[in-house]
Design a protein around this motif. Sequence first.
Motif, PDB file in Angstrom:
ATOM      1  N   LEU A   1       0.867  -1.186   0.000  1.00  0.00           N
ATOM      2  CA  LEU A   1       0.000   0.000   0.000  1.00  0.00           C
ATOM      3  C   LEU A   1       0.896   1.226   0.000  1.00  0.00           C
ATOM      4  N   ARG A   2       0.642   2.155  -0.928  1.00  0.00           N
ATOM      5  CA  ARG A   2       1.422   3.395  -0.946  1.00  0.00           C
ATOM      6  C   ARG A   2       0.478   4.590  -0.952  1.00  0.00           C
ATOM      7  N   PHE A   3       0.737   5.543  -0.069  1.00  0.00           N
ATOM      8  CA  PHE A   3      -0.091   6.753  -0.010  1.00  0.00           C
ATOM      9  C   PHE A   3       0.747   7.908   0.515  1.00  0.00           C
ATOM     10  N   ILE A   4       0.281   9.110   0.233  1.00  0.00           N
ATOM     11  CA  ILE A   4       0.904  10.270   0.862  1.00  0.00           C
ATOM     12  C   ILE A   4      -0.024  10.801   1.949  1.00  0.00           C
ATOM     13  N   LEU A   5       0.607  11.325   3.003  1.00  0.00           N
ATOM     14  CA  LEU A   5      -0.104  12.020   4.068  1.00  0.00           C
ATOM     15  C   LEU A   5       0.454  13.435   4.073  1.00  0.00           C
ATOM     16  N   VAL A   6      -0.436  14.411   3.889  1.00  0.00           N
ATOM     17  CA  VAL A   6      -0.010  15.814   3.836  1.00  0.00           C
ATOM     18  C   VAL A   6      -0.829  16.606   4.833  1.00  0.00           C
ATOM     19  N   GLY A   7      -0.168  17.461   5.577  1.00  0.00           N
ATOM     20  CA  GLY A   7      -0.873  18.324   6.530  1.00  0.00           C
ATOM     21  C   GLY A   7      -0.299  19.720   6.488  1.00  0.00           C
ATOM     22  N   GLY A   8      -1.115  20.687   6.839  1.00  0.00           N
ATOM     23  CA  GLY A   8      -0.628  22.067   6.849  1.00  0.00           C
ATOM     24  C   GLY A   8      -1.410  22.931   7.815  1.00  0.00           C
ATOM     25  N   GLU A   9      -0.743  23.969   8.286  1.00  0.00           N
ATOM     26  CA  GLU A   9      -1.386  24.903   9.207  1.00  0.00           C
ATOM     27  C   GLU A   9      -2.296  25.825   8.396  1.00  0.00           C
ATOM     28  N   PRO A  10      -3.593  25.856   8.707  1.00  0.00           N
ATOM     29  CA  PRO A  10      -4.486  26.720   7.925  1.00  0.00           C
ATOM     30  C   PRO A  10      -4.112  28.191   8.093  1.00  0.00           C
ATOM     31  N   LEU A  11      -4.218  28.952   6.987  1.00  0.00           N
ATOM     32  CA  LEU A  11      -3.865  30.372   7.035  1.00  0.00           C
ATOM     33  C   LEU A  11      -5.040  31.208   7.538  1.00  0.00           C
ATOM     34  N   GLY A  12      -6.262  30.784   7.246  1.00  0.00           N
ATOM     35  CA  GLY A  12      -7.448  31.525   7.678  1.00  0.00           C
ATOM     36  C   GLY A  12      -7.568  32.894   7.036  1.00  0.00           C
ATOM     37  N   GLU A  13      -7.134  33.000   5.781  1.00  0.00           N
ATOM     38  CA  GLU A  13      -7.188  34.284   5.080  1.00  0.00           C
ATOM     39  C   GLU A  13      -8.097  34.163   3.860  1.00  0.00           C
ATOM     40  N   PRO A  14      -8.645  35.295   3.372  1.00  0.00           N
ATOM     41  CA  PRO A  14      -9.412  35.226   2.133  1.00  0.00           C
ATOM     42  C   PRO A  14      -8.523  34.825   0.962  1.00  0.00           C
ATOM     43  N   VAL A  15      -9.090  34.053   0.051  1.00  0.00           N
ATOM     44  CA  VAL A  15      -8.348  33.564  -1.112  1.00  0.00           C
ATOM     45  C   VAL A  15      -9.062  34.042  -2.376  1.00  0.00           C
ATOM     46  N   VAL A  16      -8.337  34.765  -3.216  1.00  0.00           N
ATOM     47  CA  VAL A  16      -8.879  35.104  -4.533  1.00  0.00           C
ATOM     48  C   VAL A  16      -7.903  34.550  -5.557  1.00  0.00           C
ATOM     49  N   GLN A  17      -8.417  33.614  -6.366  1.00  0.00           N
ATOM     50  CA  GLN A  17      -7.555  32.913  -7.326  1.00  0.00           C
ATOM     51  C   GLN A  17      -7.973  33.246  -8.739  1.00  0.00           C
ATOM     52  N   PHE A  18      -6.974  33.511  -9.572  1.00  0.00           N
ATOM     53  CA  PHE A  18      -7.220  33.618 -11.010  1.00  0.00           C
ATOM     54  C   PHE A  18      -6.166  32.734 -11.657  1.00  0.00           C
ATOM     55  N   GLY A  19      -6.550  31.488 -11.980  1.00  0.00           N
ATOM     56  CA  GLY A  19      -5.605  30.534 -12.554  1.00  0.00           C
ATOM     57  C   GLY A  19      -4.384  30.392 -11.668  1.00  0.00           C
ATOM     58  N   PRO A  20      -3.201  30.708 -12.198  1.00  0.00           N
ATOM     59  CA  PRO A  20      -1.963  30.505 -11.443  1.00  0.00           C
ATOM     60  C   PRO A  20      -1.555  31.696 -10.579  1.00  0.00           C
ATOM     61  N   PHE A  21      -2.503  32.611 -10.318  1.00  0.00           N
ATOM     62  CA  PHE A  21      -2.269  33.746  -9.413  1.00  0.00           C
ATOM     63  C   PHE A  21      -3.196  33.580  -8.213  1.00  0.00           C
ATOM     64  N   VAL A  22      -2.624  33.593  -7.014  1.00  0.00           N
ATOM     65  CA  VAL A  22      -3.454  33.412  -5.822  1.00  0.00           C
ATOM     66  C   VAL A  22      -3.118  34.507  -4.814  1.00  0.00           C
ATOM     67  N   MET A  23      -4.082  35.413  -4.612  1.00  0.00           N
ATOM     68  CA  MET A  23      -3.870  36.555  -3.723  1.00  0.00           C
ATOM     69  C   MET A  23      -5.005  36.610  -2.698  1.00  0.00           C
ATOM     70  N   ASN A  24      -5.086  37.731  -1.942  1.00  0.00           N
ATOM     71  CA  ASN A  24      -6.100  37.851  -0.900  1.00  0.00           C
ATOM     72  C   ASN A  24      -7.318  38.668  -1.323  1.00  0.00           C
ATOM     73  N   SER A  25      -7.192  39.464  -2.400  1.00  0.00           N
ATOM     74  CA  SER A  25      -8.313  40.320  -2.800  1.00  0.00           C
ATOM     75  C   SER A  25      -8.337  40.453  -4.321  1.00  0.00           C
ATOM     76  N   GLN A  26      -9.475  40.882  -4.849  1.00  0.00           N
ATOM     77  CA  GLN A  26      -9.615  41.097  -6.294  1.00  0.00           C
ATOM     78  C   GLN A  26      -8.660  42.203  -6.759  1.00  0.00           C
ATOM     79  N   GLU A  27      -8.465  43.230  -5.914  1.00  0.00           N
ATOM     80  CA  GLU A  27      -7.552  44.324  -6.283  1.00  0.00           C
ATOM     81  C   GLU A  27      -6.142  43.776  -6.509  1.00  0.00           C
ATOM     82  N   GLU A  28      -5.713  42.878  -5.626  1.00  0.00           N
ATOM     83  CA  GLU A  28      -4.373  42.285  -5.776  1.00  0.00           C
ATOM     84  C   GLU A  28      -4.277  41.411  -7.027  1.00  0.00           C
ATOM     85  N   ILE A  29      -5.367  40.753  -7.374  1.00  0.00           N
ATOM     86  CA  ILE A  29      -5.386  39.954  -8.613  1.00  0.00           C
ATOM     87  C   ILE A  29      -5.305  40.884  -9.824  1.00  0.00           C
ATOM     88  N   ASP A  30      -6.081  41.972  -9.806  1.00  0.00           N
ATOM     89  CA  ASP A  30      -6.039  42.942 -10.915  1.00  0.00           C
ATOM     90  C   ASP A  30      -4.624  43.487 -11.074  1.00  0.00           C
TER      91      ASP A  30
END
Length: 297
Positions: free
Chosen positions: A239-268
């Motif tokens: 049996l082979r599997f990956i286990l991945v964990g991470g500390e949640p950031l708890g921030e707003p996420v605005v994604q446009f394809g390969p750009f990931v920021m916190n607000s629409q203004e930052e994406i623009d």
Amino acid sequence: MSNVVKEPRTVVRKFLARPQHEGVGATVRRSIGRFELKYFDPFLVLDEFSVSAPSGFPDHPHRGFETVTYMLQGAVTHEDFEGHKGTIEAGGLQWMTAGRGIVHSEMPAAQGTQKGLQLWINLSSKYKMIEPRYQEVTSKDITEAAKDGIKVRIIAGEALGIKSPIYTRTPTMYLDFTLNPGAQIQQPIPVSWNAFVYILEGEGIFGNSRSLPITAHNLLLLGGSGDGLEAWNKSSKSLRFILVGGEPLGEPVVQFGPFVMNSQEEIDQTIEDYENCTNGFEKAMHWKSESTTVFGY
Ligand code: FJE
Ligand code: FE
């Protein structure tokens, strides 16, 4: 085995990742990042990819997060707009912090089918615009540990008392487990972290020893607040599997394809920066990858 896990996490959701088209002629099984599971804080995308020449991922940008490419079979050549170039071979890893901006290509380096996993990890607002950085590890230098029918490749974090040298800007653990028939594990996970399992090969039982076995290409979200994972291989194959964990950031996420920021203004602003080759995208001005030329894009 000693009880290192006091309150095991349960499996709260299961997703089967079906093949879909990505890049140019490439196939990915996307689990995190598809519409039913847009974001699993801090994880944006998990793709199990499969590419053969001349398919691949020609010149494209990233900003605001990290990509972790872990090769399972074959090899991928990457090349960026600063002249950083290399090949990730089977079992090897590239941990790329895109930060304020990377433009690169990721293309097959050999004949046949190249397979791997690509994980996108979000960066906190205070690190989204940092200088790009790479951490690269070849297969022979990946930290491994083995015990009682368990083998673990420690990509990030710690397992069986052994630590990975990878620095994770967003606190993350990433473990590649292989369990022989009859083996079981108890792996600690920080209580406040989000964590998931993705099965690569064979079938395993996760969370509760009486639950049904789960097979390859399934993603399991582990319930919050437990202090670890318990898993069993009750089958006759490995049996082979990956286990991945991470500390949640708890921030707003605005994604446009390969750009990931916190607000629409930052994406623009990011789209403007990319179009004008400013704020980290300066070197994109006259750049075209060599592979793009070789593959005739
Ligand atoms: C892409 C933006 C991207 N999954 N798995 C938009 F960044 C990509 C992309 C990848 C990718 C690359 C590898 Cl090596 C492995 C991946 C997405 O490069 F395909 C689109 N459409
Ligand atoms: Fe990329």
